[in-house]
Design a protein around this motif. Sequence first.
Motif, PDB file in Angstrom:
ATOM      1  N   ILE A 101      12.040   6.978  -3.636  1.00  0.00           N
ATOM      2  CA  ILE A 101      12.014   7.619  -4.584  1.00  0.00           C
ATOM      3  C   ILE A 101      11.819   6.960  -5.884  1.00  0.00           C
ATOM      4  CG2 ILE A 101      13.027   9.469  -5.853  1.00  0.00           C
ATOM      5  CD1 ILE A 101      15.073   9.831  -3.110  1.00  0.00           C
ATOM      6  N   ASN A 102      10.908   7.120  -6.825  1.00  0.00           N
ATOM      7  CA  ASN A 102      10.852   6.335  -8.105  1.00  0.00           C
ATOM      8  C   ASN A 102      11.265   7.064  -9.212  1.00  0.00           C
ATOM      9  OD1 ASN A 102       8.996   8.586  -8.951  1.00  0.00           O
ATOM     10  ND2 ASN A 102       7.227   7.430  -8.584  1.00  0.00           N
ATOM     11  N   HIS A 103      11.316   6.446 -10.394  1.00  0.00           N
ATOM     12  CA  HIS A 103      12.058   6.884 -11.656  1.00  0.00           C
ATOM     13  C   HIS A 103      11.536   8.251 -11.880  1.00  0.00           C
ATOM     14  CE1 HIS A 103      14.020   3.293 -12.997  1.00  0.00           C
ATOM     15  NE2 HIS A 103      12.844   2.623 -12.510  1.00  0.00           N
ATOM     16  N   GLU A 104      10.488   8.659 -11.569  1.00  0.00           N
ATOM     17  CA  GLU A 104       9.949  10.152 -11.942  1.00  0.00           C
ATOM     18  C   GLU A 104      10.334  11.252 -10.795  1.00  0.00           C
ATOM     19  OE1 GLU A 104       5.615   9.181 -11.954  1.00  0.00           O
ATOM     20  OE2 GLU A 104       5.690   9.069 -14.078  1.00  0.00           O
ATOM     21  N   GLY A 105      10.974  10.674  -9.825  1.00  0.00           N
ATOM     22  CA  GLY A 105      11.540  11.717  -8.937  1.00  0.00           C
ATOM     23  C   GLY A 105      10.307  12.140  -7.853  1.00  0.00           C
ATOM     24  N   LYS A 106       9.419  11.273  -8.021  1.00  0.00           N
ATOM     25  CA  LYS A 106       8.598  11.441  -6.783  1.00  0.00           C
ATOM     26  C   LYS A 106       8.873  10.641  -5.478  1.00  0.00           C
ATOM     27  CE  LYS A 106       4.285  11.734 -10.024  1.00  0.00           C
ATOM     28  NZ  LYS A 106       3.022  11.504 -10.221  1.00  0.00           N
ATOM     29  N   MET A 107       8.286  11.383  -4.526  1.00  0.00           N
ATOM     30  CA  MET A 107       8.420  10.679  -3.394  1.00  0.00           C
ATOM     31  C   MET A 107       7.411   9.580  -3.093  1.00  0.00           C
ATOM     32  SD  MET A 107       8.549  12.026   0.665  1.00  0.00           S
ATOM     33  CE  MET A 107       6.769  12.096   0.822  1.00  0.00           C
ATOM     34  N   VAL A 108       7.807   8.414  -2.683  1.00  0.00           N
ATOM     35  CA  VAL A 108       6.970   7.227  -2.393  1.00  0.00           C
ATOM     36  C   VAL A 108       7.124   6.846  -0.846  1.00  0.00           C
ATOM     37  CG1 VAL A 108       6.074   5.107  -3.052  1.00  0.00           C
ATOM     38  CG2 VAL A 108       7.235   6.532  -4.737  1.00  0.00           C
ATOM     39  N   MET A 109       5.800   6.553  -0.178  1.00  0.00           N
ATOM     40  CA  MET A 109       5.892   6.193   0.993  1.00  0.00           C
ATOM     41  C   MET A 109       4.676   5.188   1.324  1.00  0.00           C
ATOM     42  SD  MET A 109       4.693   9.598   3.096  1.00  0.00           S
ATOM     43  CE  MET A 109       3.057  10.194   3.026  1.00  0.00           C
ATOM     44  N   GLN A 138       0.659  -1.418  -0.070  1.00  0.00           N
ATOM     45  CA  GLN A 138      -0.094   0.019  -0.006  1.00  0.00           C
ATOM     46  C   GLN A 138       0.936   1.282   0.115  1.00  0.00           C
ATOM     47  OE1 GLN A 138      -1.427  -1.466   3.695  1.00  0.00           O
ATOM     48  NE2 GLN A 138      -3.753  -1.686   2.726  1.00  0.00           N
ATOM     49  N   TYR A 139       0.832   2.061  -1.085  1.00  0.00           N
ATOM     50  CA  TYR A 139       1.704   3.362  -1.133  1.00  0.00           C
ATOM     51  C   TYR A 139       1.098   4.453  -1.515  1.00  0.00           C
ATOM     52  CZ  TYR A 139       2.279   1.845  -6.019  1.00  0.00           C
ATOM     53  OH  TYR A 139       1.789   1.575  -7.290  1.00  0.00           O
ATOM     54  N   ILE A 140       2.023   5.458  -1.298  1.00  0.00           N
ATOM     55  CA  ILE A 140       1.268   6.757  -1.750  1.00  0.00           C
ATOM     56  C   ILE A 140       2.546   7.597  -2.220  1.00  0.00           C
ATOM     57  CG2 ILE A 140       0.754   9.143  -0.977  1.00  0.00           C
ATOM     58  CD1 ILE A 140      -0.358   7.677   1.531  1.00  0.00           C
ATOM     59  N   GLU A 141       2.273   8.113  -3.677  1.00  0.00           N
ATOM     60  CA  GLU A 141       3.090   8.845  -4.306  1.00  0.00           C
ATOM     61  C   GLU A 141       3.007  10.402  -4.260  1.00  0.00           C
ATOM     62  OE1 GLU A 141       4.409   6.382  -8.327  1.00  0.00           O
ATOM     63  OE2 GLU A 141       2.434   6.729  -8.352  1.00  0.00           O
ATOM     64  N   VAL A 142       3.834  11.201  -4.146  1.00  0.00           N
ATOM     65  CA  VAL A 142       3.892  12.582  -3.912  1.00  0.00           C
ATOM     66  C   VAL A 142       4.652  13.241  -4.799  1.00  0.00           C
ATOM     67  CG1 VAL A 142       3.984  14.318  -2.320  1.00  0.00           C
ATOM     68  CG2 VAL A 142       3.578  11.794  -1.379  1.00  0.00           C
ATOM     69  N   ASP A 143       4.112  14.368  -5.512  1.00  0.00           N
ATOM     70  CA  ASP A 143       4.665  15.216  -6.525  1.00  0.00           C
ATOM     71  C   ASP A 143       5.187  16.231  -5.611  1.00  0.00           C
ATOM     72  OD1 ASP A 143       5.878  16.819  -8.406  1.00  0.00           O
ATOM     73  OD2 ASP A 143       3.918  16.986  -9.549  1.00  0.00           O
ATOM     74  N   LEU A 144       6.540  16.502  -5.462  1.00  0.00           N
ATOM     75  CA  LEU A 144       7.184  17.424  -4.493  1.00  0.00           C
ATOM     76  C   LEU A 144       7.298  18.731  -5.232  1.00  0.00           C
ATOM     77  CD1 LEU A 144      10.067  15.171  -2.914  1.00  0.00           C
ATOM     78  CD2 LEU A 144       7.931  15.734  -1.989  1.00  0.00           C
ATOM     79  N   LYS A 145       7.121  18.675  -6.415  1.00  0.00           N
ATOM     80  CA  LYS A 145       7.096  20.134  -6.915  1.00  0.00           C
ATOM     81  C   LYS A 145       5.999  20.800  -6.951  1.00  0.00           C
ATOM     82  CE  LYS A 145      11.405  19.855  -8.908  1.00  0.00           C
ATOM     83  NZ  LYS A 145      11.587  19.798 -10.149  1.00  0.00           N
ATOM     84  N   ASP A 146       4.915  20.329  -6.529  1.00  0.00           N
ATOM     85  CA  ASP A 146       3.668  20.951  -6.147  1.00  0.00           C
ATOM     86  C   ASP A 146       3.827  22.110  -5.149  1.00  0.00           C
ATOM     87  OD1 ASP A 146       1.154  22.024  -5.677  1.00  0.00           O
ATOM     88  OD2 ASP A 146       0.097  20.082  -5.680  1.00  0.00           O
ATOM     89  N   PRO A 147       3.671  23.376  -5.517  1.00  0.00           N
ATOM     90  CA  PRO A 147       4.000  24.377  -4.614  1.00  0.00           C
ATOM     91  C   PRO A 147       2.898  24.546  -3.386  1.00  0.00           C
ATOM     92  CG  PRO A 147       3.353  25.388  -6.601  1.00  0.00           C
ATOM     93  CD  PRO A 147       3.375  23.901  -6.912  1.00  0.00           C
ATOM     94  N   GLY A 148       1.740  23.630  -3.556  1.00  0.00           N
ATOM     95  CA  GLY A 148       0.762  23.660  -2.552  1.00  0.00           C
ATOM     96  C   GLY A 148       1.162  22.610  -1.415  1.00  0.00           C
ATOM     97  N   ILE A 149       2.363  21.857  -1.840  1.00  0.00           N
ATOM     98  CA  ILE A 149       2.472  20.650  -0.953  1.00  0.00           C
ATOM     99  C   ILE A 149       3.905  20.793   0.172  1.00  0.00           C
ATOM    100  CG2 ILE A 149       3.748  18.236  -1.084  1.00  0.00           C
ATOM    101  CD1 ILE A 149       0.675  18.308  -1.559  1.00  0.00           C
ATOM    102  N   LYS A 150       3.623  20.541   1.454  1.00  0.00           N
ATOM    103  CA  LYS A 150       4.760  20.362   2.408  1.00  0.00           C
ATOM    104  C   LYS A 150       4.775  19.088   2.856  1.00  0.00           C
ATOM    105  CE  LYS A 150       6.197  22.886   6.313  1.00  0.00           C
ATOM    106  NZ  LYS A 150       5.779  23.983   7.408  1.00  0.00           N
ATOM    107  N   VAL A 151       6.280  18.778   2.952  1.00  0.00           N
ATOM    108  CA  VAL A 151       6.447  17.343   3.580  1.00  0.00           C
ATOM    109  C   VAL A 151       7.341  17.761   4.540  1.00  0.00           C
ATOM    110  CG1 VAL A 151       7.562  15.145   3.348  1.00  0.00           C
ATOM    111  CG2 VAL A 151       6.398  16.382   1.066  1.00  0.00           C
ATOM    112  N   THR A 152       7.013  16.953   5.846  1.00  0.00           N
ATOM    113  CA  THR A 152       7.669  17.565   7.165  1.00  0.00           C
ATOM    114  C   THR A 152       7.590  16.509   8.029  1.00  0.00           C
ATOM    115  OG1 THR A 152       7.986  19.292   8.843  1.00  0.00           O
ATOM    116  CG2 THR A 152       5.689  18.731   8.108  1.00  0.00           C
ATOM    117  N   PRO A 153       8.691  16.278   9.026  1.00  0.00           N
ATOM    118  CA  PRO A 153       8.245  15.355  10.083  1.00  0.00           C
ATOM    119  C   PRO A 153       7.346  16.293  11.096  1.00  0.00           C
ATOM    120  CG  PRO A 153      10.303  16.665  10.511  1.00  0.00           C
ATOM    121  CD  PRO A 153       9.782  16.929   8.913  1.00  0.00           C
TER     122      PRO A 153
END
Length: 483
Positions: A301-309, A49-64
């Motif tokens: 990190i996948n081939h597209e540079g997206k973060m996967v978790m 079960q996994y989630i792909e995240v496009d880090l280039k989206d300026p409306g997205i913030k990834v943080t601990p």
Amino acid sequence: MKSYRFLLYWALFLICYMVLTNEVQAAEQESVSYSEHKVIYEGKSFTIQYIEVDLKDPGIKVTPLLAEGGIGHVEEFDQMIRRSGAIAAVNGTFFNAYEQDSGIRYPNGLMIADGRAIHSGINQTLAIGLDKKAVIEHWEMSLKAHVFHEGQNIYSFTPWSVNKYFGAEAHDQVNWYSPEFGKQHIDYPGGSKIVIREGKIVEITEDEAQIPENGAVLFIGHAKGNIEYLLPHLQVGVDIQLEAALQRNTNGQSGSSDWLSAIGVGPKLITAGRIDIDPERDGFNDPKITSLAAVRSFVGINHEGKMVMGTTSAATLSQMGHILLDLGLVEAMNMDGGASSALYVNGKFVRPAGRPLSNAWIVQKLEQPQVQIFVNGQYVHDYRGYINGNTTMAPFRGIFERLEADFEWDNETRTLTAWKDNIQLILRPDDQTAYVNGESVSLDSAPVIIDGHIYIPLRFVTEALGATVEWDSELYRSSIIVP
């Protein structure tokens, strides 16, 4: 007839609302998407079960994300998510889950949030750079505190840690405590407490000290060396800064301020598209982690540079590495697992945690696209802008300070005045007219007050005060060049 018109208007409203809602959901889906796969490896079936995240989206913030109460505390995963407003999350780094005292269940991994070290450590680390690209590398965080007097660095020393305590027996320990620490009052015996607010020492006491919201407390144990060589350099009124350097196994050194966020866990699973599992190298020897099968969590990190978790059904490290390689990941590392494994996306707890957690790695959707602000090549972590129409708005204080402009706020007339060289600039919240050396100028967007901070139109203000601005549409970055 009126009833018919009412029904018609209502139907049109519903159609428009549904179209708009679907567009918003589609946009979010493009940035954060969820999938579930069955994979066969070594004759066994595994569920991923996994989630792909496009880090280039300026409306997205990834943080601990830390448990409520800060470092050392734990909280139910679902409560953490609801409190944070995250749209996606996976459990974070290992922590002392079996510690009886629920106030000292400290995490084991390093953590960086908004360019600040909030927990020190040595780990395989997932980090998001200022270029919004993810890396997974082995990092060792080292600390250096610099003391300044009248702008001159007069002394430097090495704290042991950020947000850790080594017990009363460690008489020579020197630790930096930020607001993220679980104990908001530092009352450890046998040491001096140096209270720091906005980068300046404001108090030195042997009694307990409260950690300021905009500062830190430095605890210095009363070992002979600290008393003779360190404490004499620390005086009320002098400036002090903490530098967190990162020794990277692949690319030399960098500083915490070079990164938006980071979390240290491990062991490493995949490097450059190949299996790379060496628990001993990464500091692990517990069979529950190194060799036994268990429900596991991961980031990659996948081939597209997206973060996967995501999470997997019961697997060994080796099995999970090969599964993720088959999934198309080119970089990956293990997260805390077993009862700690947890995954959330878009309102659904895909895998609920089996126990309260110390921390998590989350994705937040911001109300407005976040704008990075650089001044002469240096990222301004403390202040972020947003887009209003075609105008970038930014908090005035961070901009004026870095432009080396003097400024004054008159609360009675609600007037903000700034001076630099021979230029005077006058702005008022909610007023689209500004004054430059007494001449009125019409603004595309008026200054506004949000959460007690005045936001100003960035390009107009910087250019009015003699600087220039460059815009990077891919990174949503405003770069200010001050001559």
